[in-house]
Design an enzyme around this catalytic site. Structure first.
Site, PDB file in Angstrom:
ATOM      1  N   GLU A  38       0.859  -1.195   0.000  1.00  0.00           N
ATOM      2  CA  GLU A  38       0.000   0.000   0.000  1.00  0.00           C
ATOM      3  C   GLU A  38       0.896   1.247   0.000  1.00  0.00           C
ATOM      4  O   GLU A  38       1.952   1.252   0.655  1.00  0.00           O
ATOM      5  CB  GLU A  38      -0.838  -0.061   1.301  1.00  0.00           C
ATOM      6  CG  GLU A  38      -1.817   1.066   1.517  1.00  0.00           C
ATOM      7  CD  GLU A  38      -2.575   0.902   2.849  1.00  0.00           C
ATOM      8  OE1 GLU A  38      -2.179   0.048   3.694  1.00  0.00           O
ATOM      9  OE2 GLU A  38      -3.575   1.617   3.044  1.00  0.00           O
ATOM     10  N   LYS A 109      -9.626   2.429  -2.072  1.00  0.00           N
ATOM     11  CA  LYS A 109      -9.865   1.702  -0.805  1.00  0.00           C
ATOM     12  C   LYS A 109     -11.231   2.048  -0.209  1.00  0.00           C
ATOM     13  O   LYS A 109     -11.526   3.222   0.045  1.00  0.00           O
ATOM     14  CB  LYS A 109      -8.739   2.046   0.177  1.00  0.00           C
ATOM     15  CG  LYS A 109      -8.726   1.238   1.460  1.00  0.00           C
ATOM     16  CD  LYS A 109      -7.480   1.578   2.288  1.00  0.00           C
ATOM     17  CE  LYS A 109      -7.323   0.733   3.523  1.00  0.00           C
ATOM     18  NZ  LYS A 109      -6.098   1.081   4.294  1.00  0.00           N
ATOM     19  N   CYS A 142      -5.192  -3.404   2.303  1.00  0.00           N
ATOM     20  CA  CYS A 142      -4.936  -3.502   3.745  1.00  0.00           C
ATOM     21  C   CYS A 142      -6.195  -3.750   4.578  1.00  0.00           C
ATOM     22  O   CYS A 142      -6.737  -4.834   4.560  1.00  0.00           O
ATOM     23  CB  CYS A 142      -4.172  -2.259   4.202  1.00  0.00           C
ATOM     24  SG  CYS A 142      -3.197  -2.595   5.691  1.00  0.00           S
TER      25      CYS A 142
HETATM   26  C1  ACM Z   1      -4.184  -0.213   6.991  1.00  0.00           C
HETATM   27  O1  ACM Z   1      -5.287  -0.315   6.445  1.00  0.00           O
HETATM   28  N1  ACM Z   1      -3.186   0.407   6.401  1.00  0.00           N
HETATM   29  C2  ACM Z   1      -3.952  -0.786   8.304  1.00  0.00           C
END
Ligand code: ACM
Length: 269
Positions: A38, A109, A142
């Site tokens: 990420e 995201k 993530c």
């Molecule tokens: C995250 O979503 N970077 C923990």
């Protein structure tokens, strides 16, 4: 087909340096699909939205997608990588898919973690699956791991492999992803970062242990917690496409969605 992860410690704010590191780690790598962490070109621990904005890039015109496309072309591979997307006055924690022919797709995201909710806008495009030839990939980022709907929606859309760029700080995700694979019969590549970031009076330590999981939940490869590592394994895509658990049970076919209504009711927050 061969899939792999690259685990390293991006240096905060140093896009060119991080892209150079990625290029060096990719050098000589033989894989059809490579997943990077990420926000792999910028680092993670921002102190303001403005800071994230300055490091954000337009997709696909920006430097990071151009550099990754060049690397994908040279390696003859597809690459999934996390980065900041600047789109007008919007800012997303995004992942891009690029291939030897250049840019293919962006995922924004959906489930923002902690202060990401201050720096980024929540994803507004949903989850999609992309056929890259040897397999169909779905992107998640993530913290999306904690919402099992994410992996399920990608599996229902036909994903063979979940591509999962991460900057994990909690210890549970790597084990939980085994279950995400088992309950959906999909493979997964989690590419996590290592190292620490200390900025604005805060410090985060990232947990490494990037991994490749098979569609039967087998951990095919797991990296260490602190070392830069590249992992590549053979993935049997056919295993993701066979959802028959036994002669009587089919993983997706046996679902009872008429009883799952509460899962899809929108909740105000
Ligand atoms: C995250 O979503 N970077 C923990």
């Amino acid at each position: 087909m061969k899939a792999g992860f690259i685990q390293f410690a991006p240096v905060f704010g140093e896009t060119e340096r991080n892209l150079l590191t990625i290029g060096l780690l990719l050098d000589g790598l033989e894989a059809d699909l490579i997943v990077l962490p990420e926000l792999c070109a910028t680092g993670y621990l921002f102190t303001s939205r403005r800071e994230a904005e300055l490091l954000g890039e337009e997709i696909p015109a920006g430097r990071t997608v151009q550099a990754l496309s060049g690397l994908a072309g040279r390696r003859g591979a597809h690459i999934v990588a996390g980065m900041i997307e600047r789109a007008g006055d919007r800012l997303y924690n995004a992942a891009v898919l690029v291939g030897p022919g250049g840019y293919i797709a962006t995922y924004r995201k959906l489930h923002l973690f902690l202060e990401e909710t201050l720096w980024f806008d929540p994803g507004d495009r949903g989850l999609a699956v992309h056929d890259i030839g040897p397999c169909r990939v779905g992107m998640m980022i993530c913290f999306d791991w904690l919402f099992p709907e994410t992996a399920r929606v990608l599996a229902l859309a036909g994903a063979d492999i979940l591509c999962h760029p991460a900057n994990l700080v909690l210890p549970f995700c790597q084990d939980a992803m085994v279950t995400r694979c088992l309950e959906n019969r999909v493979a997964a590549v989690t590419a996590n970062r290592i190292g620490t970031e200390a900025r604005g009076g805060k410090e985060l330590r990232f947990t490494g242990k990037s991994q490749l999981i098979g569609a039967d939940g087998t951990i095919l490869r797991r990296a260490g917690e602190t070392s830069a590592e590249v992992g590549v394994v053979e993935i049997e895509v056919g295993r993701s496409r066979d959802k028959a658990l036994n002669p009587y049970n089919d993983l997706l076919g046996d679902r009872r969605p008429q009883w799952y209504g509460s899962l899809v009711k929108a909740q105000e927050r």
